[in-house]
Design an enzyme around this catalytic site. Sequence first.
Site, short mmCIF file in Angstrom:
data_model
loop_
_atom_site.label_atom_id
_atom_site.label_comp_id
_atom_site.label_asym_id
_atom_site.label_seq_id
_atom_site.Cartn_x
_atom_site.Cartn_y
_atom_site.Cartn_z
N GLY A 1 0.70 -1.28 -0.02
CA GLY A 1 0.15 0.10 0.00
C GLY A 1 0.83 1.24 0.26
O GLY A 1 1.94 1.16 0.22
N CYS A 2 0.21 2.36 -0.18
CA CYS A 2 1.06 3.70 -0.24
C CYS A 2 1.49 4.32 1.29
O CYS A 2 2.46 4.57 0.99
CB CYS A 2 0.07 4.70 -0.73
SG CYS A 2 -1.37 4.90 0.12
N TYR A 3 0.87 4.07 2.01
CA TYR A 3 1.17 4.49 3.62
C TYR A 3 2.46 3.57 3.83
O TYR A 3 3.34 3.89 4.30
CB TYR A 3 0.30 4.54 4.52
CG TYR A 3 -0.67 5.54 4.72
CD1 TYR A 3 -0.12 6.86 4.71
CD2 TYR A 3 -2.02 5.57 4.79
CE1 TYR A 3 -0.96 8.07 4.81
CE2 TYR A 3 -3.05 6.58 4.68
CZ TYR A 3 -2.34 7.75 5.07
OH TYR A 3 -3.21 8.97 5.06
N THR B 1 5.88 4.10 1.92
CA THR B 1 6.33 5.27 2.14
C THR B 1 7.09 5.10 3.58
O THR B 1 8.03 5.42 3.85
CB THR B 1 5.45 6.65 2.70
OG1 THR B 1 4.52 6.47 1.42
CG2 THR B 1 5.99 7.89 2.61
#
Length: 335
Positions: free
Chosen positions: A148-150, A153
């Site tokens: 996922g994006c979170y 990162t």
Amino acid sequence: MVRVGVIGGTGYTALEVMRLLQRHPHAEVTVVTSRSETGPVSSSHPSLTGQITVNFTNPDPDEIAEKTDVCFCCLPHKASMDCIPSLLASDVRVVDLSADYRLSDPSVYEKWYGHVHTDPTRLGTTVYGLPELYRDQIRGQNLVANPGCYTSTSILALAPFLKADLIDPQAIIIDAKSGVSGAGRSPKVATLYAECNESFSAYSVGNHRHAPEIEQVLSNASGKSVEVLFTPHLVPMDRGIFATIYATPARDTTESELKEALRAFYSNEKFVRVVDHLPRTKDVAYTNFCDVTVRLVRGRVMILAVLDNMIKGAAGVAVQNFNLISDFDEETALL
């Protein structure tokens, strides 16, 4: 040419996958599915007019398998696990953009997602699709759990320091912000223009589903038991993730040493840029780059990282994974 299917083709992530594949010299989109839409793909995604010429269809997995070699599964959690086993049984390789195969423990999945996993034997054996950490394991796989994006990162920001024993793995605070596209395309009250414009808010405080994923991957990658306090926020912008991460040094260190550890870890990585300036989401928008830097402030380690949640946080890394499982140059269609 590799025949590609996009399963669940109406959302933002599917749009970005198809946009990237249009410039891929070895991929042809042959199937785009939807349970609700019919007609040309451009009827839902006008920006693809003249680029994707197939129509939305709603075939069963056997029919999809007849027309595809690789599928990008852009379905929500639970829906993915309902179709992926049949695709794999028909020798179709899958990059799954849902959360269904990211966690290793079925009981943890059930706790955080509220459903019994119907394909539990693949949990813990499916490779996590973050190439900067698991490139060699991804190559040649028939199923990849796209991150996922979170999580991307946070993991990319923290992994170098955990592996170098520079920070305490039990004292990490992740303060992260996301653009509205991270909530998906389905209408929700919280993401209506009048609700989120001119506003800035936290959500899922203490119980966001990405927290166990971040802890699991960082623990596996570093060989340490990692715990994070993760708080997401909604920012009234279209796209982007900004994570400000606070950690306690594991020993005496300097900012120069921290920066050198970051540079050394990513010295051969094309899509992670270690920068000296304070990063901005605008600098990575519509790209597959993650920009990251570090500061030592009053004895605390402060890591700042940004990426485009729809590209490096979803569709871009999915294409990286597609390239790896297909034995193409990893950068194809991404630069």
